[in-house]
Design a protein around this motif. Sequence first.
Motif, PDB file in Angstrom:
ATOM      1  N   ARG A  72       1.040  -1.128   0.081  1.00 57.83           N
ATOM      2  CA  ARG A  72      -0.064  -0.181   0.138  1.00 57.83           C
ATOM      3  C   ARG A  72       0.910   1.309  -0.164  1.00 57.83           C
ATOM      4  O   ARG A  72       2.073   1.225   0.525  1.00 57.83           O
ATOM      5  CB  ARG A  72      -0.994   0.006   1.335  1.00 57.83           C
ATOM      6  CG  ARG A  72      -1.864  -1.080   1.353  1.00 57.83           C
ATOM      7  CD  ARG A  72      -2.972  -0.880   2.561  1.00 57.83           C
ATOM      8  NE  ARG A  72      -2.102  -1.011   3.717  1.00 57.83           N
ATOM      9  CZ  ARG A  72      -2.728  -0.639   4.848  1.00 57.83           C
ATOM     10  NH1 ARG A  72      -4.119  -0.501   4.869  1.00 57.83           N
ATOM     11  NH2 ARG A  72      -1.971  -0.654   5.952  1.00 57.83           N
TER      12      ARG A  72
ATOM     13  N   ALA B 246      -2.351   5.588   1.758  1.00 53.29           N
ATOM     14  CA  ALA B 246      -3.308   4.612   1.936  1.00 53.29           C
ATOM     15  C   ALA B 246      -3.127   4.056   3.360  1.00 53.29           C
ATOM     16  O   ALA B 246      -3.850   3.749   4.268  1.00 53.29           O
ATOM     17  CB  ALA B 246      -3.509   3.354   1.148  1.00 53.29           C
ATOM     18  N   TRP B 247      -1.931   4.026   3.921  1.00 46.31           N
ATOM     19  CA  TRP B 247      -1.575   3.626   5.082  1.00 46.31           C
ATOM     20  C   TRP B 247      -2.003   4.503   6.203  1.00 46.31           C
ATOM     21  O   TRP B 247      -2.512   3.993   7.201  1.00 46.31           O
ATOM     22  CB  TRP B 247      -0.062   3.079   5.199  1.00 46.31           C
ATOM     23  CG  TRP B 247       0.540   2.527   6.677  1.00 46.31           C
ATOM     24  CD1 TRP B 247       0.323   1.322   6.834  1.00 46.31           C
ATOM     25  CD2 TRP B 247       0.865   3.331   7.848  1.00 46.31           C
ATOM     26  NE1 TRP B 247       0.965   1.130   8.213  1.00 46.31           N
ATOM     27  CE2 TRP B 247       1.274   2.376   8.615  1.00 46.31           C
ATOM     28  CE3 TRP B 247       1.230   4.937   7.769  1.00 46.31           C
ATOM     29  CZ2 TRP B 247       1.769   2.725   9.854  1.00 46.31           C
ATOM     30  CZ3 TRP B 247       1.923   5.154   9.030  1.00 46.31           C
ATOM     31  CH2 TRP B 247       1.881   4.128   9.974  1.00 46.31           C
TER      32      TRP B 247
ATOM     33  N   SER C 221      -4.294   6.605   5.998  1.00 43.40           N
ATOM     34  CA  SER C 221      -5.802   6.748   5.962  1.00 43.40           C
ATOM     35  C   SER C 221      -6.314   5.531   6.598  1.00 43.40           C
ATOM     36  O   SER C 221      -7.218   5.674   7.474  1.00 43.40           O
ATOM     37  CB  SER C 221      -6.335   6.871   4.476  1.00 43.40           C
ATOM     38  OG  SER C 221      -5.851   7.932   3.754  1.00 43.40           O
ATOM     39  N   SER C 222      -5.647   4.544   6.538  1.00 40.56           N
ATOM     40  CA  SER C 222      -6.116   3.094   7.282  1.00 40.56           C
ATOM     41  C   SER C 222      -6.137   3.391   8.945  1.00 40.56           C
ATOM     42  O   SER C 222      -6.972   3.093   9.662  1.00 40.56           O
ATOM     43  CB  SER C 222      -5.560   1.893   6.620  1.00 40.56           C
ATOM     44  OG  SER C 222      -5.790   0.715   7.458  1.00 40.56           O
ATOM     45  N   ASN C 223      -4.772   3.813   9.000  1.00 39.67           N
ATOM     46  CA  ASN C 223      -4.519   3.888  10.739  1.00 39.67           C
ATOM     47  C   ASN C 223      -5.599   5.027  11.084  1.00 39.67           C
ATOM     48  O   ASN C 223      -6.034   4.994  12.198  1.00 39.67           O
ATOM     49  CB  ASN C 223      -3.193   4.200  10.895  1.00 39.67           C
ATOM     50  CG  ASN C 223      -2.054   2.928  10.857  1.00 39.67           C
ATOM     51  OD1 ASN C 223      -2.247   2.170  11.730  1.00 39.67           O
ATOM     52  ND2 ASN C 223      -1.752   2.663   9.676  1.00 39.67           N
TER      53      ASN C 223
ATOM     54  N   ALA D 206      -8.388   5.905  10.261  1.00 38.62           N
ATOM     55  CA  ALA D 206      -9.747   5.226  10.324  1.00 38.62           C
ATOM     56  C   ALA D 206     -10.126   4.606  11.487  1.00 38.62           C
ATOM     57  O   ALA D 206     -11.199   4.709  12.266  1.00 38.62           O
ATOM     58  CB  ALA D 206     -10.128   4.735   9.235  1.00 38.62           C
ATOM     59  N   SER D 207      -8.983   3.634  11.622  1.00 36.22           N
ATOM     60  CA  SER D 207      -8.833   2.954  12.887  1.00 36.22           C
ATOM     61  C   SER D 207      -8.999   3.283  14.153  1.00 36.22           C
ATOM     62  O   SER D 207      -9.543   3.159  15.207  1.00 36.22           O
ATOM     63  CB  SER D 207      -7.662   1.814  12.899  1.00 36.22           C
ATOM     64  OG  SER D 207      -7.720   1.131  13.860  1.00 36.22           O
TER      65      SER D 207
END
Length: 526
Positions: free
Chosen positions: A178, A182-183, A185-187, A189-190
């Motif tokens: 990724r 993207a990394w 954004s993922s973290n 969101a988490s």
Amino acid sequence: MADWAESSGKTRRLLKIYLSREGNGRYSWRLGIGAALAIGAPLTIGICLNRTAAGAVAAVAAWLAYLTVPSGDTRSRAGTLASAALCNSVAGMIGVFTASRPDLTAIAMALLALLVPLSAVGTIPLICLVLGTDQGHGVDPVMHYWLFLLGPVWAAVLLFIPFFGGPHAPNTARAPRRSIKAWLSSNAASLRVSAMQGTPQFRFALRLAVCFVLAFCVVRLFAPAHADWALIGIVTTMRPSWRLTTRRVIKRMGGQILGAAMAAALLASLQASPEVIVIIVIALCGTLARPTRSVNYGFWPVFDVPAMLLLLSLQSPMSWVDALERVGNNAAGALIAIGATAVLWPDREERKIIERFAALLASCADCLDDMTTCTEVGLASPTARTRRALTLAAAIADLELARQRLSEQRVYHTDLPTVIEAATEEAKRLCSLIDLDGERDTAIPRCQCLRALSGLLREVGNEDELTRAPLAQLCQQADEQAVRCVQIDWHGATHDSVVSLLHHTSRATQISRGTRRSSRMIRARA
């Protein structure tokens, strides 16, 4: 006599906790040899270059980085070790360059403490930040940063070697890499989901940040000797739950008492010894300390405390009194961690029990609907069946997780974990009884009973119903349905399981409604 028996029982319980092994821990003498090299090599180079203090700083940085536990294949290990070395060196650098600005140091500590629950960060960078603020070792800031970079790199190289860090797992196929965006954004969101749900990990991060910054402000205000060790005591003992925190404190304090006595004896006996002898003793302590950390954390401070204090004695002269002061401040930090865990945003898992039971009953009702459809027409939609099964499994897993979290709280109703366990077992039994591949059976009594059971679960499983309905009414509905099923000559195991699940729900709802009163009662007995 009763008091003696009670105190003896408490002592046995504390001793049992202290001697308990870590999960899946194993002793590795090769890891111990690597620890000796991680500490001994920087010290030896520093002595040869007549820069003993600089060698000690690099050895401390390498020793902290050597606590990383790599796993997986070669690529995973390389990524884990590289990220750990980077986090430690950056944290040490921030500590060095903000040492003269306590306000900036406090902000950096708060931000780093919020990242501690992340597996890529952990507690070691926060310790490096604290040690970086200590400028009393005679090493200039720029040199200190480079030493805190070289030390972790050296430790990462040692841990990457299979002889020291363990064999590498076979390489496996990987998902596409990724992008950094993207990394992030993922973290993000988490983190947002964790904050909205108030998960134990999020509360732990917030608790650690607030406690750490307040302790840092108090330390800088009153400036007691070796006060930074109180901060280290906080970060090394505070854990996401009350049970984990108290277990860590018991293990750490038990080991530190023994380690402090050993350190005081070594400092008193090695004052006039050559530096080479001191290095050998430090390396020996490191060899014994690192493998025991994986087996029993309580044994780790017994050898870690002498190793760290002897390392710091090479930076600046230290007596056995200084050693005891440092260990005493560390113990004070552990007590602060216990108090903060009990007061700041404690776990209240029982308040979410009604919501979890509502989800469980709704999932069971959906599965019974599928069973009714299968009974009437002979086959249910495979996609719907899979979705229903996954939803029910998730609801059962949430309740099992709630039971585990309850057992780790300081205060909870002692009957609630038992009720939750019985309910999850009954839900699993109901799930096993639901036959979606059976033959078509259009018998009206059977279909009527299945639909009645499904409707009852869906009606009782309404969260508002569980919150406000009289408890007796919930049980009465289940009993009335039992009478109806008997009247239509169908009283199978599925019905028994549903009725039992409803009774467990009623009991859990009763306990959850009386959370505040029950909590006070249990706290008074404790």
